[in-house]
Design a protein around this motif. Structure first.
Motif, PDB file in Angstrom:
ATOM      1  N   VAL A   8      25.185  -7.820 -12.849  1.00 44.72           N
ATOM      2  CA  VAL A   8      25.163  -8.218 -11.444  1.00 44.72           C
ATOM      3  C   VAL A   8      26.380  -9.089 -11.181  1.00 44.72           C
ATOM      4  N   ILE A   9      27.092  -8.793 -10.119  1.00 41.68           N
ATOM      5  CA  ILE A   9      28.242  -9.609  -9.719  1.00 41.68           C
ATOM      6  C   ILE A   9      27.864 -10.354  -8.448  1.00 41.68           C
ATOM      7  N   GLY A  10      27.960 -11.681  -8.491  1.00 41.76           N
ATOM      8  CA  GLY A  10      27.619 -12.501  -7.336  1.00 41.76           C
ATOM      9  C   GLY A  10      28.744 -12.565  -6.331  1.00 41.76           C
ATOM     10  N   ALA A  11      28.465 -13.173  -5.191  1.00 40.61           N
ATOM     11  CA  ALA A  11      29.478 -13.310  -4.150  1.00 40.61           C
ATOM     12  C   ALA A  11      30.642 -14.184  -4.611  1.00 40.61           C
ATOM     13  N   ASP A  12      30.377 -15.042  -5.606  1.00 40.35           N
ATOM     14  CA  ASP A  12      31.430 -15.911  -6.137  1.00 40.35           C
ATOM     15  C   ASP A  12      32.262 -15.222  -7.218  1.00 40.35           C
ATOM     16  N   GLY A  13      31.947 -13.962  -7.505  1.00 42.34           N
ATOM     17  CA  GLY A  13      32.717 -13.216  -8.489  1.00 42.34           C
ATOM     18  C   GLY A  13      32.202 -13.334  -9.907  1.00 42.34           C
ATOM     19  N   GLN A  14      31.200 -14.170 -10.141  1.00 47.53           N
ATOM     20  CA  GLN A  14      30.665 -14.341 -11.493  1.00 47.53           C
ATOM     21  C   GLN A  14      29.777 -13.154 -11.864  1.00 47.53           C
ATOM     22  N   THR A  15      29.867 -12.748 -13.135  1.00 50.62           N
ATOM     23  CA  THR A  15      29.096 -11.613 -13.635  1.00 50.62           C
ATOM     24  C   THR A  15      27.954 -12.104 -14.521  1.00 50.62           C
ATOM     25  N   VAL A  16      26.758 -11.572 -14.260  1.00 48.74           N
ATOM     26  CA  VAL A  16      25.577 -11.889 -15.072  1.00 48.74           C
ATOM     27  C   VAL A  16      25.092 -10.600 -15.710  1.00 48.74           C
ATOM     28  N   VAL A  17      24.989 -10.602 -17.048  1.00 47.90           N
ATOM     29  CA  VAL A  17      24.454  -9.452 -17.761  1.00 47.90           C
ATOM     30  C   VAL A  17      22.934  -9.571 -17.784  1.00 47.90           C
ATOM     31  N   LEU A  18      22.236  -8.597 -17.205  1.00 48.30           N
ATOM     32  CA  LEU A  18      20.785  -8.645 -17.137  1.00 48.30           C
ATOM     33  C   LEU A  18      20.165  -8.241 -18.472  1.00 48.30           C
ATOM     34  N   ASN A  19      18.912  -8.611 -18.656  1.00 51.04           N
ATOM     35  CA  ASN A  19      18.155  -8.158 -19.825  1.00 51.04           C
ATOM     36  C   ASN A  19      17.806  -6.693 -19.595  1.00 51.04           C
ATOM     37  N   THR A  20      18.526  -5.806 -20.277  1.00 53.23           N
ATOM     38  CA  THR A  20      18.459  -4.376 -19.995  1.00 53.23           C
ATOM     39  C   THR A  20      17.573  -3.644 -20.999  1.00 53.23           C
ATOM     40  N   ASN A  21      16.708  -2.781 -20.474  1.00 55.98           N
ATOM     41  CA  ASN A  21      15.921  -1.898 -21.335  1.00 55.98           C
ATOM     42  C   ASN A  21      16.791  -0.683 -21.678  1.00 55.98           C
ATOM     43  N   ALA A  22      17.716  -0.895 -22.599  1.00 56.36           N
ATOM     44  CA  ALA A  22      18.672   0.159 -22.941  1.00 56.36           C
ATOM     45  C   ALA A  22      17.953   1.347 -23.568  1.00 56.36           C
ATOM     46  N   GLY A  23      18.485   2.534 -23.303  1.00 54.25           N
ATOM     47  CA  GLY A  23      17.900   3.735 -23.883  1.00 54.25           C
ATOM     48  C   GLY A  23      18.283   4.958 -23.083  1.00 54.25           C
ATOM     49  N   ILE A  24      17.777   6.111 -23.504  1.00 59.65           N
ATOM     50  CA  ILE A  24      18.066   7.376 -22.828  1.00 59.65           C
ATOM     51  C   ILE A  24      16.884   7.717 -21.920  1.00 59.65           C
ATOM     52  N   TYR A  25      17.178   7.919 -20.642  1.00 56.99           N
ATOM     53  CA  TYR A  25      16.161   8.187 -19.632  1.00 56.99           C
ATOM     54  C   TYR A  25      16.349   9.586 -19.068  1.00 56.99           C
ATOM     55  N   ASN A  26      15.259  10.345 -19.027  1.00 60.24           N
ATOM     56  CA  ASN A  26      15.276  11.633 -18.332  1.00 60.24           C
ATOM     57  C   ASN A  26      15.006  11.357 -16.862  1.00 60.24           C
ATOM     58  N   LEU A  27      16.019  11.541 -16.019  1.00 63.94           N
ATOM     59  CA  LEU A  27      15.884  11.205 -14.604  1.00 63.94           C
ATOM     60  C   LEU A  27      14.756  11.978 -13.931  1.00 63.94           C
TER      61      LEU A  27
END
Length: 246
Positions: free
Chosen positions: A46-65
């Motif tokens: 996520v990139i905020g209005a101030d330009g800072q980037t936050v890496v979210l806690n991601t459920n990484a993996g392969i998803y069948n859309l």
């Protein structure tokens, strides 16, 4: 009195600086003419209005859309942010993306997504201390490009949906099993939103801005398209068109 005023002001400043914004990113899809469309989700930022980037806690993996069509979705990332403004979301995919066509699995190349991520403009203002959600609507139907000689490329087509300020159109077609494309055209902006009927005959177009739409259900020939005008969409409401027969 002066000391009390200073203490009160300090308390107020502390409260404002300690606000938190729980944030969840979910993913959904519009159906497409494939058996599977598998995307390798590695990270969400996520990139905020101030330009800072936050890496979210991601459920990484392969998803069948295609597991997340017609209203179904899945949680792919979450975090608690300290800024109320989100200007951009970046979805970073890995190399293990595939499409299944006619029982055959083909790799999907996604060079730009792997290098810098898919950048989605959001411009979302969050509410403090409540759950803020955003939906990534991944259009599998238009995201797959056949490049010839049995090769395919993933050129992701996504849009962001703030579910609290949008509505949906849903319904069913008969006979069940009829292949049909469903489109909703805004009468004020002429923007077209699409989906497809699934194997049960159900369809759902999510994340529509409130307004009036013309809905067209287009089956394969020789069946004839059906159009419904003046379909009203309200925020937070699903407008049900009922059963549409061909």
């Amino acid at each position: 009195m002066i000391a009390f005023a200073i203490a009160l002001n300090s308390c107020s400043s502390d409260n404002s600086s300690s606000s938190s914004y729980p944030y969840k990113v979910r993913m959904t899809d519009a159906p497409g003419p494939y058996s599977e469309v598998n995307v390798d989700v590695q990270s969400v930022e996520v990139i905020g209005a101030d330009g800072q980037t936050v890496v979210l806690n991601t459920n990484a993996g392969i998803y069948n859309l295609l597991d997340f069509t017609n209203g179904a979705d899945t949680l792919i990332a979450t975090s608690t942010l300290t800024s109320a403004q989100v200007s951009q979301i970046r979805l970073i995919l890995g190399p293990n993306n595939t499409v299944v066509v006619g029982g055959q699995t083909y790799p999907l190349s996604t060079p730009s997504a792997e290098q810098s991520g898919l950048k989605l403009q959001v411009n979302q203002t969050l509410q403090a201390d409540i759950e803020n959600n955003i939906l990534l609507d991944f259009d599998a139907n238009t995201s797959i490009v056949e490049t010839g000689n049995g090769t395919y490329k993933l050129k992701p087509v996504l849009r962001t949906v703030v579910t609290a300020i949008s509505g949906n159109i849903e319904g069913n077609i008969t006979p069940v099993g009829t292949l049909a494309m469903v489109s909703a055209t805004s009468t004020s902006t002429n923007i077209v939103y699409t989906s497809s009927a699934d194997i049960t005959g159900g369809f759902r177009i999510t994340g529509l801005p409130p307004g009036t739409y013309t809905v067209t259900i287009t089956p394969l020939s020789p069946l004839v398209a059906v159009t419904q005008a003046n379909v009203v969409v309200q925020a937070g409401v699903s407008t049900d068109l009922g059963v549409i027969a061909f």
